[in-house]
Design an enzyme around this catalytic site. Structure first.
Site, PDB file in Angstrom:
ATOM      1  CG  HIS A 127      -1.781  -0.994   1.554  1.00  0.00           C
ATOM      2  ND1 HIS A 127      -1.399  -2.168   2.127  1.00  0.00           N
ATOM      3  CD2 HIS A 127      -3.130  -1.078   1.376  1.00  0.00           C
ATOM      4  CE1 HIS A 127      -2.461  -2.944   2.290  1.00  0.00           C
ATOM      5  NE2 HIS A 127      -3.522  -2.308   1.837  1.00  0.00           N
ATOM      6  CG  ASP A 130       1.687  -0.909   3.354  1.00  0.00           C
ATOM      7  OD1 ASP A 130       0.824  -0.539   4.140  1.00  0.00           O
ATOM      8  OD2 ASP A 130       1.498  -1.752   2.446  1.00  0.00           O
TER       9      ASP A 130
HETATM   10  C1  XUL Z   1      -7.692  -6.361   4.324  1.00  0.00           C
HETATM   11  C2  XUL Z   1      -6.859  -6.821   3.209  1.00  0.00           C
HETATM   12  C3  XUL Z   1      -5.985  -5.795   2.592  1.00  0.00           C
HETATM   13  C4  XUL Z   1      -5.920  -5.878   1.106  1.00  0.00           C
HETATM   14  C5  XUL Z   1      -5.181  -4.748   0.463  1.00  0.00           C
HETATM   15  O1  XUL Z   1      -8.445  -7.362   4.914  1.00  0.00           O
HETATM   16  O2  XUL Z   1      -6.874  -7.968   2.849  1.00  0.00           O
HETATM   17  O3  XUL Z   1      -4.719  -5.916   3.151  1.00  0.00           O
HETATM   18  O4  XUL Z   1      -5.314  -7.065   0.712  1.00  0.00           O
HETATM   19  O5  XUL Z   1      -5.692  -3.511   0.793  1.00  0.00           O
END
Ligand code: XUL
Ligand code: CO
Length: 465
Positions: A127, A130
């Site tokens: 992300h 992150d």
């Molecule tokens: C949340 C989840 C996230 C997504 C990416 O449950 O799985 O980490 O994979 O935003």
């Protein structure tokens, strides 16, 4: 102390494609006590060795590394600290020091790429928030992201590790408490749009093969304050904007929706694959999206992992996997590493039958338990997950090669292969013709056993010999 030293050797600029860890002094490695993980076979007593995943093993002309396309989730592996609603983090990593947030982020990333290499994972996922610290303004956040993306690009080039997918965190910051694109405030929608624009650019810059949308807080807590129709319209508009922008910058990656029924909101709009397909088709987005299916999200929706894979595959929309597991006793999104070979073999059967994941892969969206605080635990966790998937892959290949289940299923439906059954499938039959047939010829159907226990025993034989 300035600990940003890992890539200080000037030679790395002369030979940019040379693995940079070779330039690191031994003492500067972030996991000095852990060697690169090697395949030692099922009987190995070495806990830091693969038992089933041999990255170099060639099957059907491709290595296992190429088949499995394992990916490490940056947010869990390198931002997870073991906190839960009842207490703060328990996990302290030695690389989390530096003169400012951006330099800490760079050293952390050095540690991450050392880990990716040692664990033999060819991909990673992130992300935006992150990898780079959020600034006081969007402009500052973008500047931080630019610096870290440049560093990631360098590390990718020197290690050969690639980006499976990028995404934007549209759920942690309080501004998103009532959603991002489904927020009742257009200002928040606009902010989220600006953030995804930048995350798409970052993903493109790093050669990301996919871009993921997980609903985050796109849902509602109570209908007393929610216009459900308007929120879904806004979500669709947002996704159309993403598609249009990707096209305008020449981003060729696959867009993926990651369904989840609840958490953090009580009801999320991307509940499961079936509701996701309905949503995408309703809004004319189905050509642009496939699904990123997460095991724990499937079980939260009351489905099996294999069910979600089959539903996506049935519409040619299987994209990628977020590899983890929930704890059925806890019943929330525990994001554990999955070592349930039975579940993974069944999933692999469906994935292989669908022709594989294409540009997708198996991304370990899984985190260490709160008490697993040693750096070695990060390795044990991923070794187990990779071995379980590799074993599931091999068992599924054997099962499909022998074809016993497929043969059983095709025989079970064989009455639709010819005669009036074929006419039903082709649309030639209708209520009148079928009524006539039953009244004049067929009479009462003879019940046939579904043989579930027989089939389960057959599966057990494949799994346990
Ligand atoms: C949340 C989840 C996230 C997504 C990416 O449950 O799985 O980490 O994979 O935003
Ligand atoms: Co996920």
């Amino acid at each position: 102390m300035d600990i940003y030293y890992s890539f200080a050797c000037p030679l790395r600029y002369l030979v940019p494609s040379f693995p940079s860890f070779l330039f690191m002094k031994k003492s500067t490695a972030h996991f000095p006590l852990i060697p690169s993980i090697r395949y030692e076979g099922p009987r190995s007593a070495n806990a830091l060795a693969f038992k089933h995943y041999d990255p170099a093993e060639v099957i059907d002309g491709r290595t296992m590394k190429e088949h499995m396309r394992f990916s490490i989730a940056y947010w869990h592996a390198f931002r997870g600290v073991g906190s839960d609603p009842f207490g703060p983090g328990t996990i302290n990593r030695p690389w989390e020091i530096g003169k400012d947030a951006v330099s800490i982020a760079k050293v952390r990333m050095d540690a991450a790429f050392e880990f990716f290499q040692k664990i033999e994972a060819p991909f990673w996922c992130f992300h935006d928030r992150d990898i780079a610290p959020e600034g006081k303004t969007l402009a500052e956040s973008n500047k931080n992201l630019d610096q870290i993306v440049a560093h990631a690009k360098f590390l990718q080039k020197t290690t050969g590790i690639k980006l499976l997918w990028g995404t934007a965190n549209l759920f942690s910051n309080p501004r998103f408490m009532c959603g991002a694109s489904t927020n009742p405030d257009a200002h928040v929608f606009a902010y989220a749009a600006a953030q995804v624009k930048k995350a798409l650019e970052a993903t493109q810059e790093l050669g990301g093969e996919n871009y993921v949308f997980w609903g985050g807080r796109e849902g509602y807590e109570t209908l007393l304050n929610t216009n459900l129709k308007r929120e879904q319209d806004h979500l669709a508009r947002f996704l159309h904007m993403a598609v249009d922008y990707a096209k305008s910058i020449g981003f060729k990656g696959q867009f993926l929706i990651e369904p989840k029924p609840k958490e953090p909101t009580k009801h999320q709009y991307d509940f499961d694959v079936a509701s996701g397909i309905a949503f995408l088709r309703t809004y004319g987005l189905d050509k642009h999206f496939k699904f990123n299916i997460e095991t724990n999200h499937a079980t939260l929706a009351g489905h099996t992992f294999q069910h979600e894979i089959e539903v996506a595959a049935s519409q040619n929309m299987l994209g990628s996997i977020d590899a983890n597991a929930g704890d059925l006793l806890l019943g929330w999104d525990t994001d554990q590493f999955n070592t349930d070979v039975r579940e993974l073999t069944l999933a692999m059967i469906s994935i292989l039958k669908a022709g594989g994941l294409g540009t997708g892969g198996f991304n370990f969206d899984a985190k260490l338990r709160r008490a697993s605080i040693d750096p070695a635990d990060l390795f044990h966790a991923h070794i187990g997950g990779m071995d379980a998937y590799a074993l599931g892959f091999k068992l599924a290949r054997r099962i499909l090669a022998e074809g016993k289940f497929e043969q059983f299923v095709s025989e079970r439906y064989s009455s639709f292969d010819s005669g009036y059954g074929k006419d039903i499938e082709s649309g030639k039959a209708n209520f009148k013709s079928l009524e006539k047939l039953v009244l004049t010829k067929l009479g009462e159907p003879t019940p046939k056993s579904g043989k579930q226990e027989y089939l389960e025993n057959m599966l057990m034989q494949y799994l346990h010999g």
